[in-house]
Design an enzyme around this catalytic site. Structure first.
Site, short mmCIF file in Angstrom:
data_model
loop_
_atom_site.label_atom_id
_atom_site.label_comp_id
_atom_site.label_asym_id
_atom_site.label_seq_id
_atom_site.Cartn_x
_atom_site.Cartn_y
_atom_site.Cartn_z
N GLU A 164 4.13 -26.32 5.94
CA GLU A 164 4.45 -25.01 5.87
C GLU A 164 3.11 -24.20 5.49
OE1 GLU A 164 8.37 -26.94 5.66
OE2 GLU A 164 6.86 -26.72 3.99
N ASN B 285 -2.15 -16.64 6.04
CA ASN B 285 -3.31 -17.33 5.32
C ASN B 285 -4.06 -18.00 6.47
OD1 ASN B 285 -5.16 -19.44 4.17
ND2 ASN B 285 -3.38 -20.23 2.69
N ALA C 180 -5.46 -27.90 -1.95
CA ALA C 180 -6.49 -26.84 -2.07
C ALA C 180 -7.84 -27.23 -2.20
CB ALA C 180 -5.84 -25.99 -3.42
N TYR D 10 -6.14 -26.16 9.98
CA TYR D 10 -4.86 -27.18 10.42
C TYR D 10 -5.01 -27.20 11.97
CZ TYR D 10 -3.30 -27.45 5.73
OH TYR D 10 -3.12 -27.77 4.34
#
Length: 163
Positions: A118, A123, A85, A130
Site C-alpha cells: 500500500e 507519494n 525507506a 514501484y
C-alpha cells in the site's frame, strides 16, 4: 537470498538482514522519511516475534552506514512490502530501485507468486518507483492512513514465471 550488493551513487551498497543492533539507525531513517513511523519497539517485535517478517538494511559497503531499510512479510505465496525507506541524503541514487529489485528476487526465491503493498496516492516518488519495477494499481483502501485519512493505493506485481 539474504544479501546483495549494488552500486548506490559513488559507494557500493549491500543489502543485508537487519539485526537488533541496526534498529536505532533504521528508526532514525524512518522518522526522517515516513509520516507515521513504526518506532524501535515495532522493529524489535518484527525481528524477534513475527515468523512471517523479513527485515533488511541497506549499508554503504565502504562506510558501513545504514542508508535504508525494508520490511516485508511472506505469507503463503505473497510478499507484502510493509515499509521501505532510503535516508533523504542518499536518495536519487537508484538505491530504492535496487532495494525493490532485491525484494522481488527475494520473494521469487521464497516461492511467492505475487508482491503487494500500500502506498499513499500523494507519494508520487514511491508510486513511480514501484511502477518502474512492474507493479500496477490493484485497488484502493479508503481512509487507510489514520494521520491524514488518505486512501491507500494497493499495488501488485505478479511473480509467476519469475525466478
Amino acid at each position: 537470498m539474504r544479501g546483495g550488493a549494488a552500486r548506490g551513487g559513488s559507494e557500493p551498497i549491500a543489502i543485508l538482514e537487519m539485526t537488533l543492533e541496526d534498529i536505532p539507525a533504521v528508526a532514525a531513517i524512518e522518522r526522517l522519511s515516513l509520516p507515521t513511523p513504526w518506532g524501535e519497539r515495532s522493529f524489535r517485535h518484527e525481528i524477534l516475534k513475527n515468523p512471517y517478517a523479513s527485515l533488511f538494511v541497506v549499508r554503504g559497503e565502504k562506510s558501513g552506514t545504514i542508508v535504508g531499510f525494508a520490511c516485508v512479510w511472506i505469507v503463503d505465496q505473497e510478499m507484502k512490502i510493509n515499509s521501505l525507506a532510503v535516508h533523504p541524503g542518499w536518495r536519487r541514487r537508484g538505491i530504492g530501485g535496487q532495494v525493490v529489485r532485491f525484494l522481488i528476487e527475494f520473494a521469487a526465491s521464497q516461492g511467492c507468486l505475487e508482491a503487494t503493498l500500500e502506498v499513499r496516492p500523494s507519494n508520487g516518488d514511491a508510486i513511480r518507483l514501484y511502477r518502474k519495477a512492474g507493479f500496477g494499481e490493484a485497488g484502493r483502501r479508503r481512509d487507510y492512513y489514520a494521520d491524514s485519512h488518505e486512501d491507500a493505493v494497493i499495488m501488485r506485481l505478479r511473480l509467476a514465471g519469475k525466478g
